[in-house]
Design an enzyme around this catalytic site. Structure first.
Site, mmCIF file in Angstrom:
data_model
loop_
_atom_site.group_PDB
_atom_site.id
_atom_site.type_symbol
_atom_site.label_atom_id
_atom_site.label_comp_id
_atom_site.label_asym_id
_atom_site.label_seq_id
_atom_site.Cartn_x
_atom_site.Cartn_y
_atom_site.Cartn_z
ATOM 1 N N ASP A 1 0.792 -1.236 0.000
ATOM 2 C CA ASP A 1 0.000 0.000 0.000
ATOM 3 C C ASP A 1 0.823 1.285 0.000
ATOM 4 O O ASP A 1 0.259 2.362 0.155
ATOM 5 C CB ASP A 1 -0.969 0.003 1.190
ATOM 6 C CG ASP A 1 -0.249 -0.029 2.531
ATOM 7 O OD1 ASP A 1 0.931 -0.387 2.572
ATOM 8 O OD2 ASP A 1 -0.889 0.298 3.547
ATOM 9 N N GLU A 2 2.133 1.198 -0.184
ATOM 10 C CA GLU A 2 2.907 2.441 -0.246
ATOM 11 C C GLU A 2 4.165 2.244 -1.082
ATOM 12 O O GLU A 2 4.700 1.143 -1.188
ATOM 13 C CB GLU A 2 3.255 2.968 1.149
ATOM 14 C CG GLU A 2 4.092 2.050 1.990
ATOM 15 C CD GLU A 2 4.484 2.683 3.324
ATOM 16 O OE1 GLU A 2 4.790 3.888 3.349
ATOM 17 O OE2 GLU A 2 4.494 1.959 4.323
#
Length: 363
Positions: A111-112
């Site tokens: 997610d990043e």
């Protein structure tokens, strides 16, 4: 990278961070969960919250929190079992969007990621506009919201992405970077965990300004290999490059507990967020691991490690959980309390990417 005068041009680094990623995917795919406090994880006694929706966060629920604590803080909390195959598929969609702007992509987890957009595919000059476009496209394609931080190095881009969460972005310029760091409490620094923050506090270091006053020799004496990094970021300096497509030699995570642990179940519970963190990195980078090492530090600061190497790379988070359980069980009951646990994966190798699953997009 130099400008016409020969001096170095500031890099343009964007850190993209999906907002409550796992929980947001679940709310996207199940409309009945929207607007409700949702935790991805298991409500069992040894369960841990992998992600919490913003509705749940209002009650103080956050990732890595024991499920029983989360339920106590929010009695109406709804637990949803994680679906890592879906999260990975969405992550690949997001990575495809990044690649439309730059090949310089360094995923940190599903997610990043960091993006270096100093030179970019679209020839855009303004990094804040690139970040805004990427966030809008992520929303259009996946139905999910992302936040972004923009700066001239990785540390400050990471810090900036937290400033206007959720669904926002912030920029820290070369002019503002050093002052921003000086005013920041060290416990909020990326790369400074609770144990390091506590050590810094004992040494009289509460803010970036306090850290900046310490010499490089002092920081190396007290923090070893991390000393030069802390010396640099205290001045707003971080020369780490965005490294696409790298296979690290190892990936690890550890945690120091507020109270010593004396039995298996709390230890296994404490390891779950570490398992998910290291596995998330492997998934995001299409990496497999054959060797799992468990680190145990006791109350008297003595420590041991236990390792297991498997014949073929671990394929699922369940495989990793099983190996960790096998390494952990013989440690208990311990002769003294356990104050820290860590997991490191090594013998890393690139996995052949699977065919991208077809997703039903809830737009």
């Amino acid at each position: 990278m130099t400008n016409e005068e020969g001096s170095e041009r500031p890099r343009k680094i964007v850190h993209i961070d999906m907002d409550a990623f796992y929980a947001s995917v679940e709310q996207r795919d199940n409309p009945e969960l929207r607007g409700l406090p949702v935790a991805v994880g298991y409500p069992a006694a040894r369960g841990v919250v992998a992600a919490a929706s913003y509705e749940a966060r209002k009650f103080g629920v956050h990732s890595a929190m024991p499920s029983v604590t989360a339920q106590r803080k929010c009695p109406d909390l709804i637990f949803v079992r994680p679906r890592f195959d879906v999260y990975k598929a969405v992550s690949l969609q997001i990575r495809t969007i990044f690649a439309e702007y730059t090949p310089m992509i360094e995923p940190l987890s599903l997610d990043e990621a960091y993006l270096d957009v100093t030179e970019n595919v679209k020839g855009m000059e303004i990094a804040t506009e690139i970040a805004a476009e990427i966030r809008a496209k992520i929303k259009q394609v996946t139905g999910l919201k992302a936040s972004a931080g923009i700066s001239y190095n990785k540390f400050l881009a990471k810090m900036a992405s937290d400033l206007n969460k959720p669904n926002g972005q912030a920029v820290i310029t070369p002019k503002n970077g050093p002052a921003f760091v000086e005013a920041l409490p060290v416990k909020k620094f990326h790369g400074v965990g609770p144990a390091t923050a506590e050590k810094m506090h004992r040494l009289g270091i509460e803010t970036g300004a306090d850290l900046k006053e310490k010499t490089l020799e002092f920081l190396v004496e007290h923090f070893g290999k991390s000393g030069p990094y802390f010396h640099g970021i205290a001045r707003g300096i971080d020369n780490r490059q965005v490294k696409p497509d790298r296979v690290r030699k190892s990936v690890g995570a550890e945690d120091t507990f507020s109270e010593d642990i004396h039995s298996f179940e709390p230890a296994r519970q404490g390891l779950q967020p570490l398992i998910e963190k290291v596995w998330g990195y492997c998934e995001a980078n299409e990496i497999g691991a054959k060797t799992v090492t468990l680190k145990v530090k006791y109350a008297d600061f003595s420590q041991i490690t236990r390792s297991k190497t498997v014949a073929a790379s671990l394929q699922t988070v369940g495989d990793l959980e099983e190996v960790v359980g096998l390494l952990l069980a013989p440690i208990f009951p311990p002769r003294r309390g356990v104050r820290l646990l860590g997991i490191t994966l090594s013998s890393l190798e690139r996995r052949a990417p699977a065919a991208e699953p077809q997703l039903r997009l809830a737009l």
